[in-house]
Design a protein around this motif. Structure first.
Motif, PDB file in Angstrom:
ATOM      1  N   CYS A 129       0.836  -1.200   0.000  1.00  0.00           N
ATOM      2  CA  CYS A 129       0.000   0.000   0.000  1.00  0.00           C
ATOM      3  C   CYS A 129       0.875   1.257   0.000  1.00  0.00           C
ATOM      4  O   CYS A 129       2.044   1.213   0.376  1.00  0.00           O
ATOM      5  CB  CYS A 129      -0.871  -0.022   1.250  1.00  0.00           C
TER       6      CYS A 129
ATOM      7  N   HIS B  34      -1.000  -4.615   5.189  1.00  0.00           N
ATOM      8  CA  HIS B  34      -2.333  -4.741   5.802  1.00  0.00           C
ATOM      9  C   HIS B  34      -3.398  -5.155   4.789  1.00  0.00           C
ATOM     10  O   HIS B  34      -4.542  -5.345   5.153  1.00  0.00           O
ATOM     11  CB  HIS B  34      -2.740  -3.423   6.465  1.00  0.00           C
ATOM     12  N   GLU B  35      -3.019  -5.275   3.507  1.00  0.00           N
ATOM     13  CA  GLU B  35      -4.003  -5.650   2.481  1.00  0.00           C
ATOM     14  C   GLU B  35      -3.829  -7.135   2.215  1.00  0.00           C
ATOM     15  O   GLU B  35      -3.027  -7.525   1.374  1.00  0.00           O
ATOM     16  CB  GLU B  35      -3.750  -4.837   1.206  1.00  0.00           C
TER      17      GLU B  35
HETATM   18 ZN   LIG Z   1      -3.963   0.101   2.066  1.00  0.00          ZN
END
Ligand SMILES: [Zn+2]
Ligand SMILES: [Zn+2]
Length: 350
Positions: A45, A70-71
């Protein structure tokens, strides 16, 4: 939270700016209400890149080796005590902002603003670039069968696009201008289309990205070669009535506010490059511009999963680079290089 279990795993650690190394780490064990997820895909990200580039993100400073990301998507490897909603082997995605659920903003439904949130991947909370993570079951959603793990890891950024389109009040008849044809701008395009907007313009300075936006159904304006304010005013017939600002660059913000129709809604979703910028406050007030700010998201994951199924092939086009977990350092280097064709860099696990 999770305790260390027996056994170890591999995890990618950001040691200092621009330095990633894969190291052994204790494999976590799910506690009460938690699940152990075997990670299968993680997207890199813009916020990961901020930490990678500068060693900080907002007021948070990188102080210890940190697992970013976090994805994510993965499959349930074990369930902790009290978990009945998920089963071992199930394919899942994670909503990575673990809000407290109990403070006034959480209770009001705007849990993205929770002061006690543990956002995985932002120090001091480790992220998902590891073979296993532990998370509370309440933030874990089943991944629809039609979606691959890579598709699943695109759901989190799609959520940001949905949040922006929702706050912009995008609907049928909206004339929407999106500034920035990177990942967030392009998922905002999908979200705006899904909400019924028929007329969408995308503004950027990179021809290759604009080409993709065009293929995905937007009209495009190249801010390098065209007068953005004039072009948007002319092409929209008086200015867009929703603006989704996904660049964070002062010249784009200034142009967007200038181009806006009277009474338009301006949605700020980009990381701002500098903390303060000068704006023509009087002009904004006189034009009756409504300013909305998007800080993460709330209550959008179920909708995003549904949308991701229906728009799977289009969203898959946003994944520009795929590298195996063993090459995570290279994956970050690819994202860091910011080539014109790079949109989303995906790290995939065996
Ligand atoms: Zn993100
Ligand atoms: Zn809270």
């Amino acid at each position: 939270m999770a305790q260390a279990g027996n056994g170890s795993m591999q995890a990618a650690f950001l040691l200092k700016p621009e330095t990633i190394a894969i190291r052994e780490a204790p494999r976590p064990r799910p506690g009460l209400g938690e699940v152990l997820i075997r990670v299968r895909a993680v997207g890199i990200c813009g916020s990961d890149m901020h930490l990678y580039d500068t060693g900080r993100i907002g007021s948070v400073v990188l102080q210890e080796p940190h697992i970013p990301g976090h994805e994510m998507s993965g499959e349930i490897a074990a369930v902790g005590e009290g978990v009945t909603s998920l089963a071992v082997g199930q394919r899942v995605v994670l909503e990575p902002g673990l809000a407290c659920g109990d403070c006034p903003v959480c209770r009001s439904g705007r849990y993205n603003l929770c002061g006690a949130v543990k956002f995985l991947g932002v120090p001091p909370y480790h992220g998902c670039m590891a073979e296993y993570i532990v998370a509370p079951a309440q933030w874990v959603y089943p991944l629809p069968e039609a979606l691959s793990f890579a598709d699943g890891a695109v759901v989190e950024p799609l959520v940001v696009g949905l949040q922006a389109a929702a706050q912009g009040g995008v609907g049928p008849g909206s004339r929407v201008a999106i500034f920035g044809a990177g990942m967030i701008g392009l998922v905002a395009l999908e979200a705006a289309l899904a909400r019924g907007a028929a007329h969408i313009w995308v503004v950027d300075v990179v021809e290759r990205r604009l080409g993709l936006a065009k293929e995905l159904g937007a009209a495009v304006v190249n801010a390098r070669h065209e007068d953005v304010v004039q072009e948007l005013r002319r092409q929209t017939g008086g200015g867009p009535d929703v603006i989704i600002e996904a660049t964070g660059a002062a010249p784009a913000i200034t142009a967007a506010l200038k181009a806006a129709a009277k009474g338009a809604t301006f949605v700020a979703v980009g990381f701002i490059e500098q903390p303060t910028i000068a704006l023509d406050y009087t002009a904004i007030v006189r034009a009756g511009i409504r300013i909305e700010t998007v800080f993460r998201y709330a209550n959008q994951f179920p909708l995003a999963l549904d949308l991701a199924v229906r728009r799977r092939d289009r969203l898959a086009r946003l994944v520009s680079d795929r590298l195996p977990f063993a090459e995570t350092a290279d994956a970050f280097a690819v994202a860091h290089a910011r080539q014109e064709g790079t949109i989303k860099v995906m790290v995939e696990f065996p």
